[in-house]
Structures are given as structure tokens and as C-alpha cells.
Motif scaffolding. Structure first.
Motif, PDB file in Angstrom:
ATOM      1  N   SER A  31       0.829  -1.086   0.086  1.00  0.00           N
ATOM      2  CA  SER A  31       0.097  -0.180   0.024  1.00  0.00           C
ATOM      3  C   SER A  31       0.854   1.288  -0.063  1.00  0.00           C
ATOM      4  O   SER A  31       2.164   1.173   0.308  1.00  0.00           O
ATOM      5  CB  SER A  31      -0.881   0.054   1.201  1.00  0.00           C
ATOM      6  OG  SER A  31      -0.376   0.158   2.390  1.00  0.00           O
ATOM      7  N   GLU A  33       0.679   5.580   1.095  1.00  0.00           N
ATOM      8  CA  GLU A  33      -0.107   6.721   1.818  1.00  0.00           C
ATOM      9  C   GLU A  33      -0.379   7.657   0.649  1.00  0.00           C
ATOM     10  O   GLU A  33       0.592   8.531   0.165  1.00  0.00           O
ATOM     11  CB  GLU A  33       0.718   7.037   2.744  1.00  0.00           C
ATOM     12  CG  GLU A  33       1.043   5.894   4.069  1.00  0.00           C
ATOM     13  CD  GLU A  33      -0.204   5.647   4.621  1.00  0.00           C
ATOM     14  OE1 GLU A  33      -1.367   6.380   4.978  1.00  0.00           O
ATOM     15  OE2 GLU A  33      -0.355   4.301   5.034  1.00  0.00           O
ATOM     16  N   SER A  38      -4.667   5.300   3.144  1.00  0.00           N
ATOM     17  CA  SER A  38      -3.574   4.217   2.766  1.00  0.00           C
ATOM     18  C   SER A  38      -4.322   3.598   1.665  1.00  0.00           C
ATOM     19  O   SER A  38      -5.515   3.316   1.689  1.00  0.00           O
ATOM     20  CB  SER A  38      -3.360   3.434   3.606  1.00  0.00           C
ATOM     21  OG  SER A  38      -2.601   2.130   3.236  1.00  0.00           O
TER      22      SER A  38
END
Length: 77
Positions: A31, A33, A38
Motif C-alpha cells: 500500500s 499513503e 492508505s
């Protein structure tokens, strides 16, 4: 939107760790940010006869199979 997806894809490929035995070939999940949240991502990389091929999936945006082009490596990275 295309620029955003392309930027996310390039960033994702750069931040995923590279496995020494198979190089970057494989299915990678992670993932990134982004402001306020996220975002989960999946990247698939494979070696073809002359180059690398890849695609990205971003489930939160209902995106899958988005091609990553071009994929290049310099000095193994």
C-alpha cells in the motif's frame, strides 16, 4: 486520472522490495499513503523474451490489469 494512476504505478514498482533469487518477477502486494488514507495495490511482474511486462491493480478504484510501461532496471534495480 491517467497521470495519477501512472504515477502511482511507477511509485509502487519502485518501492516494492526485490527478491534476489527471482529478481522482481512475481505478485507483489502493498500500500501507499495518499492524503488522508492508505491505498492497497497489487503489482504483477514477469520477464518476457526481451523485456519485462507488468500490470497493476488498485482495488479501491476498481482498477485491475492496468499495464505498466515501460519497465526498466539499471544495475539490478
Amino acid at each position: 486520472m491517467n497521470k495519477v494512476l501512472r504515477g502511482i504505478g511507477i511509485f509502487a514498482v519502485l518501492v516494492f522490495p526485490v527478491c534476489a533469487q527471482d529478481g522482481p518477477r512475481g505478485h507483489w502486494t502493498g500500500s501507499i499513503e495518499i492524503p488522508g488514507q492508505s491505498m492497497a495495490m497489487e503489482v504483477d511482474l514477469d520477464k518476457t523474451a526481451n523485456s519485462w511486462a507488468g500490470s497493476i491493480a488498485i482495488p479501491a478504484q476498481n482498477v485491475s490489469g492496468l499495464p505498466l510501461e515501460p519497465i526498466t532496471f539499471t544495475n539490478g534495480t
